[in-house]
Design a protein around this motif. Structure first.
Motif, short mmCIF file in Angstrom:
data_model
loop_
_atom_site.label_atom_id
_atom_site.label_comp_id
_atom_site.label_asym_id
_atom_site.label_seq_id
_atom_site.Cartn_x
_atom_site.Cartn_y
_atom_site.Cartn_z
N ALA A 260 0.82 -1.21 0.00
CA ALA A 260 0.00 0.00 0.00
C ALA A 260 0.85 1.26 0.00
N VAL A 261 1.97 1.24 0.72
CA VAL A 261 2.84 2.42 0.79
C VAL A 261 3.39 2.77 -0.58
N ALA A 262 3.87 1.78 -1.28
CA ALA A 262 4.43 2.03 -2.61
C ALA A 262 3.34 2.53 -3.57
N LYS A 263 2.13 2.01 -3.44
CA LYS A 263 1.03 2.46 -4.29
C LYS A 263 0.70 3.93 -4.05
N ALA A 264 0.91 4.40 -2.81
CA ALA A 264 0.52 5.76 -2.46
C ALA A 264 1.36 6.82 -3.15
N VAL A 265 2.59 6.51 -3.52
CA VAL A 265 3.46 7.52 -4.12
C VAL A 265 3.29 7.62 -5.63
N GLU A 266 2.62 6.67 -6.25
CA GLU A 266 2.48 6.67 -7.70
C GLU A 266 1.74 7.90 -8.26
N PRO A 267 0.71 8.44 -7.56
CA PRO A 267 0.01 9.60 -8.13
C PRO A 267 0.90 10.82 -8.35
N PHE A 268 1.94 11.01 -7.53
CA PHE A 268 2.75 12.21 -7.69
C PHE A 268 4.22 11.94 -8.00
N LEU A 269 4.67 10.68 -7.89
CA LEU A 269 6.05 10.35 -8.23
C LEU A 269 6.17 9.26 -9.29
N GLY A 270 5.06 8.63 -9.61
CA GLY A 270 5.08 7.62 -10.65
C GLY A 270 5.90 6.39 -10.27
N GLN A 271 6.45 5.72 -11.29
CA GLN A 271 7.18 4.48 -11.09
C GLN A 271 8.47 4.70 -10.30
N VAL A 272 9.09 5.87 -10.47
CA VAL A 272 10.33 6.17 -9.73
C VAL A 272 10.08 6.13 -8.23
N GLY A 273 8.98 6.74 -7.81
CA GLY A 273 8.63 6.73 -6.39
C GLY A 273 8.33 5.35 -5.89
N PHE A 274 7.63 4.57 -6.71
CA PHE A 274 7.30 3.18 -6.34
C PHE A 274 8.59 2.39 -6.09
N VAL A 275 9.55 2.52 -7.00
CA VAL A 275 10.82 1.79 -6.87
C VAL A 275 11.59 2.26 -5.64
N ALA A 276 11.60 3.58 -5.38
CA ALA A 276 12.33 4.10 -4.22
C ALA A 276 11.76 3.55 -2.92
N VAL A 277 10.43 3.51 -2.80
CA VAL A 277 9.79 2.99 -1.60
C VAL A 277 10.02 1.49 -1.48
N ALA A 278 9.95 0.78 -2.61
CA ALA A 278 10.16 -0.67 -2.58
C ALA A 278 11.58 -1.01 -2.13
N LEU A 279 12.57 -0.26 -2.61
CA LEU A 279 13.95 -0.49 -2.19
C LEU A 279 14.12 -0.20 -0.70
N ALA A 280 13.51 0.89 -0.25
CA ALA A 280 13.56 1.22 1.18
C ALA A 280 12.92 0.10 2.00
N ALA A 281 11.84 -0.48 1.45
CA ALA A 281 11.15 -1.58 2.15
C ALA A 281 12.05 -2.80 2.27
N LEU A 282 12.78 -3.13 1.20
CA LEU A 282 13.67 -4.29 1.25
C LEU A 282 14.76 -4.09 2.29
N PHE A 283 15.37 -2.90 2.32
CA PHE A 283 16.40 -2.61 3.31
C PHE A 283 15.81 -2.66 4.72
N SER A 284 14.63 -2.07 4.87
CA SER A 284 14.03 -1.97 6.20
C SER A 284 13.62 -3.32 6.75
#
Length: 438
Positions: A260-284
């Motif tokens: 859900a978190v990654a989906k939330a950034v798509e409206p204003f950051l698109g795929q780049v934001g999705f990837v950034a959140v997903a990478l942060a999620a993997l590290f976290s």
């Protein structure tokens, strides 16, 4: 974590890192699917009850003049090894649930980044979840764990990414008039249920209770680190929860709570934001698996030394975390992550930590005559956990009956094994008396 002079910033990073991994990337979607736009308030309420439990731990350490976690304090206060052992076993199962929860979230984000939902007809999310847990089991067996410096860097990056994206997203939501706070839902049963489910995300601070030897001036540093990390988690979780529930449709959250978190950034950051959140999620989630597994194994080592676990579980004289304990915890966690549902795993973990935190709050409340303890604070901890526990069970019974019966059966089995183990001498004497009379 092997740094013997871990200071306040490093200790805070350890507590905050685990809570971010549990809250933002693991539980948020499940809570948001139930509480809707009131999810931020559900996280805040759960954190306050956890804060009361943290206060109880800290004050018991102070008045008992014994440094340690729940088992140590129960032994020092009550002197009942059976109770201490049963609470310790419950805590270990809670850690299994937490590790499984992190593993589930890791796998969910991994398949989105790959992208590879299935291979040869087999779902890949369980594969990545088990792979993540297995990797950190191997690292723990080899004695590898994040140092204070590396943990600080990882947590700083995660917080920076989440805070920056959330601030940007909240500004975007404000400009398009889409921010929602769900105040009308505060009096609903669903809201209180969401508080109970999110409880597991606020247990990361407890890991600090087992790291006294690696923290500089632990009597002073640990309380500060615990309170600061909980406060930081409240801010981050609340900001992200408002962002998610304001910008993502409820139907999407219900279908994909794990991302859900990654989906939330798509409206204003698109795929780049999705990837950034997903990478942060993997590290976290990866660092949360590592830290929780290592601390749980060291916690079991202390229980082995006190005779509260069977010798076959591990070697109490081992240099570092007992290998067998790491393997057992890893296998159980991997199995939960592979075969459990995210809602079921988070509920199981929350129930276990409610029991332990409630017991610790009650013990602190009993010692309220001590000048250092303000009785009202642990009383809130007792009342909160006493309310959340049956409510969460009722939610599972009505919404996920299969999960409910699985949790009940596992709990009954665990308590039965605990009683057989801790009361084995009395049971043996009873059997011998019956046989002699026969």
């Amino acid at each position: 974590m092997g740094d013997s002079t871990l200071g306040l910033s490093g200790a805070t990073a350890i507590g905050l890192g685990g809570m971010i991994g549990g809250g933002v990337f693991s539980v948020l979607g499940v809570v948001a699917a139930i509480a809707g736009s009131a999810a931020w308030a559900a996280f805040t309420a759960a954190s306050l009850v956890s804060l009361c439990a943290a206060y109880s731990y800290i004050k018991l350490n102070e008045v008992n003049d014994v440094q340690g976690g729940s088992v140590t304090q129960i032994q020092a206060t009550v002197g009942n090894s059976t109770l201490a052992g049963m609470v310790g076993w419950t805590l270990l199962f809670g850690y299994v649930g937490a590790i499984a929860m992190y593993g589930y979230a890791f796998g969910s984000f991994a398949v989105r980044l790959a992208p590879l939902d299935s291979l040869f007809g087999l779902p890949m999310r369980p594969f990545f979840s088990v792979l993540a847990v297995g990797l950190f089991v191997a690292l723990s067996v080899l004695g590898a764990r994040a140092t204070g410096s590396s943990e600080k860097i990882l947590v700083a990056l995660k917080v920076a990414i989440l805070f920056g994206i959330s601030a940007w997203g909240l500004y975007y939501g404000f400009t398009v008039n889409r921010l929602q706070f769900g105040t009308s839902q505060f009096a609903s049963v669903g809201f209180v249920t969401a508080i109970a489910i999110s409880f597991v995300s606020f247990q990361g601070w407890q890991l600090l209770m087992y790291d006294h030897d690696s923290i500089e001036d632990p009597q002073s540093t640990i309380p500060k680190a615990v309170y600061i990390s909980i406060a930081g988690a409240i801010v981050i979780d609340s900001m992200v929860a408002i962002l998610v529930t304001s910008l993502v449709k409820t139907s999407v959250i219900q279908q994909h709570p794990e991302i859900a978190v990654a989906k939330a950034v798509e409206p204003f950051l698109g795929q780049v934001g999705f990837v950034a959140v997903a990478l942060a999620a993997l590290f976290s989630t990866g660092s949360a698996i590592n830290g929780t597994l290592f601390s749980a194994a060291n916690f079991s080592k202390g229980m082995l030394s006190d005779g509260l676990l069977p010798d076959r579980f591990g070697d109490s004289d081992a240099d570092g975390a007992p290998t067998r304990a790491v393997l057992v915890l890893g296998v159980l966690s991997a199995a939960f992550a592979a075969y459990g549902s995210l809602s079921g795993i988070t509920s199981f973990g929350s129930l276990a930590f409610m029991v332990v935190f409630g017991v610790m709050s009650y013990i602190a409340f009993r010692k309220r005559d001590e000048d250092a303890i303000r009785g009202a604070i642990p009383a809130v901890g007792v009342a909160g956990t006493a309310l959340f526990f049956p409510l969460l069970l009722w939610h599972l019974y009505t919404a996920e009956r299969g999960t409910f019966f699985a949790v009940v059966l596992i709990s009954v089995a665990v308590v039965g094994v605990e009683l057989l183990y801790f009361e084995r001498d009395d049971l043996k004497e009873t059997v011998e008396r019956v046989e002699s009379k026969a």
